[in-house]
Design an enzyme around this catalytic site. Structure first.
Site, PDB file in Angstrom:
ATOM      1  N   ASP A 437      -3.550   3.084  -2.534  1.00  0.00           N
ATOM      2  CA  ASP A 437      -3.575   4.402  -1.898  1.00  0.00           C
ATOM      3  C   ASP A 437      -2.820   5.379  -2.796  1.00  0.00           C
ATOM      4  O   ASP A 437      -1.703   5.076  -3.253  1.00  0.00           O
ATOM      5  CB  ASP A 437      -2.920   4.334  -0.514  1.00  0.00           C
ATOM      6  CG  ASP A 437      -2.962   5.675   0.203  1.00  0.00           C
ATOM      7  OD1 ASP A 437      -3.999   5.972   0.821  1.00  0.00           O
ATOM      8  OD2 ASP A 437      -1.955   6.411   0.114  1.00  0.00           O
ATOM      9  N   ILE A 438      -3.436   6.523  -3.086  1.00  0.00           N
ATOM     10  CA  ILE A 438      -2.803   7.512  -3.951  1.00  0.00           C
ATOM     11  C   ILE A 438      -1.622   8.139  -3.207  1.00  0.00           C
ATOM     12  O   ILE A 438      -1.760   8.575  -2.053  1.00  0.00           O
ATOM     13  CB  ILE A 438      -3.813   8.602  -4.371  1.00  0.00           C
ATOM     14  CG1 ILE A 438      -4.986   7.973  -5.121  1.00  0.00           C
ATOM     15  CG2 ILE A 438      -3.135   9.660  -5.237  1.00  0.00           C
ATOM     16  CD1 ILE A 438      -6.078   8.950  -5.479  1.00  0.00           C
ATOM     17  N   GLU A 481      -8.317   8.540   0.253  1.00  0.00           N
ATOM     18  CA  GLU A 481      -7.811   8.243  -1.092  1.00  0.00           C
ATOM     19  C   GLU A 481      -7.475   6.766  -1.257  1.00  0.00           C
ATOM     20  O   GLU A 481      -6.707   6.391  -2.138  1.00  0.00           O
ATOM     21  CB  GLU A 481      -6.572   9.095  -1.377  1.00  0.00           C
ATOM     22  CG  GLU A 481      -5.393   8.859  -0.455  1.00  0.00           C
ATOM     23  CD  GLU A 481      -5.406   9.754   0.781  1.00  0.00           C
ATOM     24  OE1 GLU A 481      -4.336   9.938   1.378  1.00  0.00           O
ATOM     25  OE2 GLU A 481      -6.484  10.281   1.151  1.00  0.00           O
TER      26      GLU A 481
END
Length: 573
Positions: A437-438, A481
């Protein structure tokens, strides 16, 4: 089947030593009595040539029924004339059947030898038992039986020699006594009585007998040929329909292309086959090419350039029977040994979308009616290709993320279930899952705009795909994301190492974006980080959903809460 050069040489030598000497011996031993009969001899010779040039075709086998003419010629003019006529008939037969090509000239002496032995053996048998030239069957029933003996010996010796040729010359191991043997035997013995009728009628009415017997026989031959042609066309049409249905059932473009190439090569004597497609650049590009059964490539072709370009430009089929007919139009891309060419446009909605180009090493390999068959196949092909492309596009849209072009959540969950089933069946040793996950991605969108955020997602997807392209892993966009990577037969330690490589790749390489909130839309480099969780089955999960849940827990508990930009593996403790 290829014949050895030594056998070919032996065939020529046998003809040279046997046929001229045997013909001379026949002339001296059984001299012909043809004085004042030159017109009749010419008429019989003409009938022999006409019958030899009009074979009857049954079960795709050419049957040259000249035996009945040979019988009448032998009874009328003697053995010498019959031998000469038989030798001439061989030339007519081989010319008509188009087999006197380069490398097959040996068939001429091979058949001359066979016809000579048949004529000589059956004639000698007739004379040895007291037969005479020009017998009167009305008063000499013995000669009629001897004539029947001549017919039986002629047929038997012909079959024996033919069988020996198949075994010794062509090395054929197929059974000789098949359906073709039965057909030929039946038709031969049906036509032999015509020879008796011709001889008897000739003695009664003279040359008119040739018309009374010859014209009906020739007419019957023509009817058989027309019937065979219609049967052959119907058979091809049926095959075309079957192939069309098979292509319609294929859902992949490559499968449709492969099926067309395969079936066309089976139907026609094709040595080279090319399927070309009109590209967006207005060029013909090769989709599939086969040369002697092996794949091949061709450069792009412009409209009206070369034979395929002519087919495209004229939107018409082209058929060439020999190289000399098309050599001037070729752009040099066809093989040097190609002779016959068949080019057909692939049309959809009155627009040419491609070209099918077929070539053979043989001259006159393709027939005109086959143009229609291939044209029908190309119509089926155009529809099948369009359907397959539509299916592949729909499938891709349903399985892949439109932004990143990675697999989507739906596809990934199905794949995960399939892989976990393999794990339970012990077809897989382990199954590792990486979820990333960004970090602070909302700030990226707020600072640079959602378009710039989409650019980062797309570039990250490309980086992930390249990183695992040499593994058996699968990358998917899980949502927002978040990205997932499924790694079959990969231990937790190896998955952790890969996850760390991914983390460093993201953290150390800046992402290039266009400042979508800036009026000038300038480029800018952005540094981001990602948090990653790793879990492996069967040690970390008892089912596929648990594997996702535990990898997600490792991501948020072990990585996010611990400060982000790090990799964490699932632990049950």
């Amino acid at each position: 089947m290829e014949v050895k050069p030594s056998i070919k040489n032996a065939i020529f030598l046998t003809w040279f030593l046997m046929v001229p000497a045997g013909t001379w011996f026949t002339y001296k031993t059984y001299p012909p009595h043809i004085s004042g009969q030159w017109l009749d001899i010419f008429a019989f010779l003409l009938l022999t040539c006409v019958v030899a040039s009009m074979p009857i075709v049954i079960n795709e086998m050419f049957i040259f029924l000249i035996q009945w003419v040979a019988l009448a010629t032998f009874l009328m003019f003697g053995l010498f004339v019959e031998i000469i006529f038989a030798q001439i008939a061989v030339f007519v037969v081989l010319t008509k059947s188009r087999i006197l090509r380069n490398g097959e000239l040996f068939r001429l002496p091979l058949n001359l030898n066979m016809f000579f032995i048949v004529s000589f053996t059956s004639g000698i048998a007739y004379y040895l038992f007291g037969g005479q030239t020009g017998p009167d069957f009305a008063y000499d029933t013995k000669s009629m039986w001897l004539a029947f003996l001549y017919a039986v010996v002629s047929y038997s010796v012909n079959q024996i020699i033919f069988s020996c040729n198949l075994r010794l010359v062509y090395k054929s191991k197929e059974s000789y006594f098949g359906k073709d043997f039965i057909v030929e035997t039946t038709t031969t013995f049906i036509t032999f009585p015509i020879g008796f009728v011709l001889y008897i009628l000739y003695n009664q009415v003279g040359s008119l007998a040739l018309l009374f017997v010859g014209i009906p026989f020739v007419s019957l031959s023509m009817i058989f040929r027309l019937y065979y042609s219609s049967e052959k066309i119907n058979e091809y049409l049926q095959k075309a329909a079957e192939i069309g249905h098979q292509m319609a059932e294929r859902l992949k473009v490559d499968d449709v292309v492969e099926l067309l190439i395969q079936k066309v090569s089976e139907m026609l004597p094709v040595d080279y086959a090319y399927i070309l497609e009109v590209s967006k650049n207005d060029e013909l590009i090769l989709v599939r090419g086969i040369e002697d059964g092996m794949p091949n490539s061709l450069p792009p072709v412009k409209k009206s350039q070369g034979i395929s370009g002519m087919v495209w430009g004229e939107q018409e089929t082209f058929l060439y029977t020999a190289r000399k007919e098309w050599h001037q139009y070729s752009n040099g891309h066809l093989p040097d040994d190609a002779e016959s060419i068949l080019g057909v446009p692939i049309v959809r909605s009155k627009k040419v979308i491609g070209v099918l180009l077929l070539a053979s090493k043989r001259k006159r390999a393709f027939e005109k009616f086959q143009l229609m068959i291939i044209d029908i196949l190309c119509s089926h092909f155009a529809v099948a290709i369009e359907n397959a492309k539509h299916y592949e596009l729909t499938k891709m849209q349903s399985e892949r993320c439109s932004l990143t072009k990675l697999y989507n959540y739906r596809y990934f969950e199905n794949l995960l279930s399939e892989e976990y089933e393999k794990l339970t069946r012990f077809e897989r040793r382990t199954l590792s899952l990486i979820i990333l996950d960004i970090d602070h991605f909302k700030q990226v969108n707020d600072s640079y705009g959602h378009q710039s955020g989409n650019e980062i997602l797309s570039e990250l997807a490309n980086r992930l795909s390249k990183l695992i392209e040499h593994t058996h892993g699968t990358v998917a966009r899980y949502g927002g994301e978040e990205f997932v990577i499924l790694l079959p037969d990969t231990s937790k330690e190896a998955a952790f190492v890969m996850a760390e490589q991914i983390r460093r790749m993201i953290a150390n390489w800046p992402f290039t974006i266009k400042q979508s909130l800036d009026v000038e839309n300038t480029q800018q480099k952005v540094m981001i980080t990602a948090s990653i969780g790793v879990a492996t089955a069967p040690e970390d999960a008892e089912d596929s959903l648990a594997l996702i849940r535990h990898a997600d827990r490792a991501l948020y508990v072990g990585a996010k809460r611990a400060g982000r930009n790090r990799v964490a593996e699932y632990s049950s403790c």
